[in-house]
Design a protein around this motif. Structure first.
Motif, PDB file in Angstrom:
ATOM      1  N   TYR A 170     147.563  26.531 137.126  1.00  0.00           N
ATOM      2  CA  TYR A 170     148.644  27.058 136.184  1.00  0.00           C
ATOM      3  C   TYR A 170     148.200  28.542 135.881  1.00  0.00           C
ATOM      4  O   TYR A 170     147.025  29.106 135.815  1.00  0.00           O
ATOM      5  CB  TYR A 170     148.326  26.257 134.793  1.00  0.00           C
ATOM      6  CG  TYR A 170     148.918  24.925 135.004  1.00  0.00           C
ATOM      7  CD1 TYR A 170     150.167  24.613 134.572  1.00  0.00           C
ATOM      8  CD2 TYR A 170     148.045  23.828 135.462  1.00  0.00           C
ATOM      9  CE1 TYR A 170     150.444  23.205 134.648  1.00  0.00           C
ATOM     10  CE2 TYR A 170     148.617  22.642 135.405  1.00  0.00           C
ATOM     11  CZ  TYR A 170     149.680  22.334 135.131  1.00  0.00           C
ATOM     12  OH  TYR A 170     150.401  21.082 135.185  1.00  0.00           O
ATOM     13  N   ARG A 174     158.221  31.193 136.314  1.00  0.00           N
ATOM     14  CA  ARG A 174     159.077  30.675 135.880  1.00  0.00           C
ATOM     15  C   ARG A 174     158.347  29.584 134.755  1.00  0.00           C
ATOM     16  O   ARG A 174     157.378  29.005 135.353  1.00  0.00           O
ATOM     17  CB  ARG A 174     159.847  29.689 136.776  1.00  0.00           C
ATOM     18  CG  ARG A 174     161.016  28.578 135.921  1.00  0.00           C
ATOM     19  CD  ARG A 174     161.734  27.797 137.220  1.00  0.00           C
ATOM     20  NE  ARG A 174     160.967  26.609 137.729  1.00  0.00           N
ATOM     21  CZ  ARG A 174     161.030  25.436 136.926  1.00  0.00           C
ATOM     22  NH1 ARG A 174     161.596  25.717 135.755  1.00  0.00           N
ATOM     23  NH2 ARG A 174     160.371  24.538 137.453  1.00  0.00           N
ATOM     24  N   THR A 193     157.278  26.368 133.353  1.00  0.00           N
ATOM     25  CA  THR A 193     157.239  24.932 133.970  1.00  0.00           C
ATOM     26  C   THR A 193     156.787  23.934 133.022  1.00  0.00           C
ATOM     27  O   THR A 193     156.948  22.720 133.040  1.00  0.00           O
ATOM     28  CB  THR A 193     156.617  24.729 135.392  1.00  0.00           C
ATOM     29  OG1 THR A 193     155.274  25.166 135.157  1.00  0.00           O
ATOM     30  CG2 THR A 193     157.204  25.520 136.217  1.00  0.00           C
ATOM     31  N   THR A 194     155.843  24.602 132.013  1.00  0.00           N
ATOM     32  CA  THR A 194     154.768  23.654 131.423  1.00  0.00           C
ATOM     33  C   THR A 194     154.795  24.119 129.948  1.00  0.00           C
ATOM     34  O   THR A 194     154.547  25.354 129.631  1.00  0.00           O
ATOM     35  CB  THR A 194     153.573  23.654 131.952  1.00  0.00           C
ATOM     36  OG1 THR A 194     153.593  23.428 133.294  1.00  0.00           O
ATOM     37  CG2 THR A 194     152.529  22.498 131.314  1.00  0.00           C
ATOM     38  N   HIS A 238     153.271  28.301 134.032  1.00  0.00           N
ATOM     39  CA  HIS A 238     153.861  27.905 135.242  1.00  0.00           C
ATOM     40  C   HIS A 238     152.794  27.416 136.033  1.00  0.00           C
ATOM     41  O   HIS A 238     151.638  27.665 136.374  1.00  0.00           O
ATOM     42  CB  HIS A 238     154.277  29.385 135.691  1.00  0.00           C
ATOM     43  CG  HIS A 238     154.645  29.138 137.319  1.00  0.00           C
ATOM     44  ND1 HIS A 238     155.801  28.679 137.560  1.00  0.00           N
ATOM     45  CD2 HIS A 238     153.924  29.253 138.397  1.00  0.00           C
ATOM     46  CE1 HIS A 238     155.968  28.595 139.003  1.00  0.00           C
ATOM     47  NE2 HIS A 238     155.142  28.841 139.363  1.00  0.00           N
ATOM     48  N   ARG A 239     153.206  26.027 136.680  1.00  0.00           N
ATOM     49  CA  ARG A 239     152.459  25.313 137.609  1.00  0.00           C
ATOM     50  C   ARG A 239     152.697  25.722 138.692  1.00  0.00           C
ATOM     51  O   ARG A 239     153.615  25.771 139.273  1.00  0.00           O
ATOM     52  CB  ARG A 239     152.830  23.957 137.572  1.00  0.00           C
ATOM     53  CG  ARG A 239     151.776  22.733 138.039  1.00  0.00           C
ATOM     54  CD  ARG A 239     151.971  21.447 138.071  1.00  0.00           C
ATOM     55  NE  ARG A 239     152.596  21.000 139.019  1.00  0.00           N
ATOM     56  CZ  ARG A 239     153.487  19.740 138.932  1.00  0.00           C
ATOM     57  NH1 ARG A 239     153.345  19.083 137.993  1.00  0.00           N
ATOM     58  NH2 ARG A 239     154.003  19.359 139.993  1.00  0.00           N
ATOM     59  N   ILE A 265     156.406  21.949 141.670  1.00  0.00           N
ATOM     60  CA  ILE A 265     157.073  21.453 140.674  1.00  0.00           C
ATOM     61  C   ILE A 265     158.582  21.709 140.886  1.00  0.00           C
ATOM     62  O   ILE A 265     159.055  22.608 141.594  1.00  0.00           O
ATOM     63  CB  ILE A 265     156.758  21.710 139.402  1.00  0.00           C
ATOM     64  CG1 ILE A 265     157.446  20.753 138.250  1.00  0.00           C
ATOM     65  CG2 ILE A 265     156.805  23.143 139.127  1.00  0.00           C
ATOM     66  CD1 ILE A 265     156.763  21.027 136.889  1.00  0.00           C
ATOM     67  N   GLU A 324     162.505  22.552 140.856  1.00  0.00           N
ATOM     68  CA  GLU A 324     163.133  23.739 140.476  1.00  0.00           C
ATOM     69  C   GLU A 324     163.356  24.015 138.943  1.00  0.00           C
ATOM     70  O   GLU A 324     163.336  24.978 138.236  1.00  0.00           O
ATOM     71  CB  GLU A 324     164.178  24.171 141.445  1.00  0.00           C
ATOM     72  CG  GLU A 324     163.707  25.142 142.473  1.00  0.00           C
ATOM     73  CD  GLU A 324     165.061  25.631 143.095  1.00  0.00           C
ATOM     74  OE1 GLU A 324     166.063  26.003 142.789  1.00  0.00           O
ATOM     75  OE2 GLU A 324     164.864  25.859 144.589  1.00  0.00           O
ATOM     76  N   THR A 325     163.936  22.883 138.743  1.00  0.00           N
ATOM     77  CA  THR A 325     164.279  22.780 136.939  1.00  0.00           C
ATOM     78  C   THR A 325     163.272  21.844 136.151  1.00  0.00           C
ATOM     79  O   THR A 325     163.746  21.825 135.079  1.00  0.00           O
ATOM     80  CB  THR A 325     165.654  22.281 137.065  1.00  0.00           C
ATOM     81  OG1 THR A 325     165.626  21.256 137.615  1.00  0.00           O
ATOM     82  CG2 THR A 325     166.578  23.423 137.620  1.00  0.00           C
ATOM     83  N   LEU A 363     160.530  20.412 134.022  1.00  0.00           N
ATOM     84  CA  LEU A 363     159.536  21.007 132.842  1.00  0.00           C
ATOM     85  C   LEU A 363     158.710  19.637 132.429  1.00  0.00           C
ATOM     86  O   LEU A 363     159.155  18.446 132.354  1.00  0.00           O
ATOM     87  CB  LEU A 363     160.423  21.203 131.677  1.00  0.00           C
ATOM     88  CG  LEU A 363     161.028  22.534 131.188  1.00  0.00           C
ATOM     89  CD1 LEU A 363     161.910  22.283 129.954  1.00  0.00           C
ATOM     90  CD2 LEU A 363     159.784  23.628 131.346  1.00  0.00           C
ATOM     91  N   GLU A 364     157.458  20.015 132.118  1.00  0.00           N
ATOM     92  CA  GLU A 364     156.490  19.042 131.764  1.00  0.00           C
ATOM     93  C   GLU A 364     155.670  19.304 130.609  1.00  0.00           C
ATOM     94  O   GLU A 364     155.877  20.560 130.140  1.00  0.00           O
ATOM     95  CB  GLU A 364     155.340  18.890 132.931  1.00  0.00           C
ATOM     96  CG  GLU A 364     154.570  20.272 133.340  1.00  0.00           C
ATOM     97  CD  GLU A 364     153.515  20.164 134.401  1.00  0.00           C
ATOM     98  OE1 GLU A 364     153.362  19.040 135.045  1.00  0.00           O
ATOM     99  OE2 GLU A 364     152.772  21.032 134.581  1.00  0.00           O
TER     100      GLU A 364
END
Ligand code: ZN
Length: 258
Positions: free
Chosen positions: A162, A184, A186-187, A230-231, A236, A238-239, A241-242
């Motif tokens: 990450y 981006r 992501t997390t 960002h992971r 992951i 493209e869109t 979210l975790e």
């Protein structure tokens, strides 16, 4: 330098940052949260931040100030309830320079010894673009691949990488790298339950008075703003979210072990 061993049934999280205080502002809530969940949480700090602003310590020598910042980081780690920090002993602003070979070797050694399940560091943008941040991002990313992907030796391990992103708990005075776009989002990690621990860790860095929250709004941002990442690996959508760090599948059974 490295007093910890990898032998633990608990999931292991390894965070690597460049200066004392980076960890608290960028990921303090996440480190505390996962430590409270029973993960073994380790921190590597590349330098002692001896070139940082002096605040009330302006009369001290460089070595004395380095010792102060080292002690401040020890205190921050206690508030976060994570292991004592490991230092790479790099001079401030030399991580990608004279210290590059030494830092690279040490990071690889630590990764191989700890075998972390999750690694957190700076992204290529380095948040502010500080040369120690961008250099450490390159060093850690390279070591991550070297230490966790041994596909041709028959014992490939899985781990997650990450990159820390800016959130509104990062001080306004911390400038943005204008040459490299941040990765981006992501997390998003909710840290509200450990906000007080994060605030106490940030306040441990007393020498960095200019970065301390000076208004109730700033305090509330630290206490309740989710931390952003960002992971980088595994990939992951493209869109997508975790809201939790990804623990490699092979370690899921260990997540319950406190
Ligand atoms: Zn820094």
């Amino acid at each position: 330098m490295l007093a910890h061993t990898k032998h633990s049934a608990r999931p292991r999280l390894l965070a690597l940052f460049s200066h004392p205080d980076d960890e608290s502002f960028l990921a303090g809530g996440t480190l505390a949260k996962y430590a409270n969940m029973g993960w073994a949480v380790y921190l590597v700090c590349a330098t002692y931040g001896e070139s940082g602003q002096r605040g009330e310590y302006e009369d001290l020598s460089v070595n004395e100030f380095a010792n102060i910042r080292r002690a401040e980081l020890e205190t921050a780690c206690k508030h976060l309830r994570i292991h004592s920090p490991m230092f790479l002993d790099c001079a401030d602003r030399a991580v990608g320079g004279i210290c590059l070979n030494s830092a690279t070797k040490q990071v690889l050694h630590i990764m191989r010894r700890l075998e972390p399940d999750v690694v957190i560091t700076f992204g290529p943008d380095g948040i502010s673009g500080h040369p120690d941040h961008t250099a450490l991002s390159r060093i850690v990313s390279g070591a991550f691949w070297a230490a966790t992907v041994h596909a041709f030796r028959g014992h490939r391990r899985r781990a997650s990488l990450y990159y820390a992103l800016r959130s509104s708990s990062v001080p306004e005075g911390c400038r943005q790298n204008e040459r490299i776009e941040p990765p981006r989002l992501t997390t998003t990690i909710d840290i509200a339950e450990v906000g007080e621990q994060k605030l106490a860790a940030i306040r441990s860095h007393r020498g960095q008075r200019h970065l301390q929250p000076s208004s109730e709004t700033a305090v509330q941002a630290i206490l309740s703003t989710p931390e952003h990442f960002h992971r980088a690996y595994p990939p992951i959508g493209e869109t997508a979210l975790e809201t939790e760090l990804l623990l490699p599948r092979s370690r899921l059974g260990a997540q319950q072990v406190a």
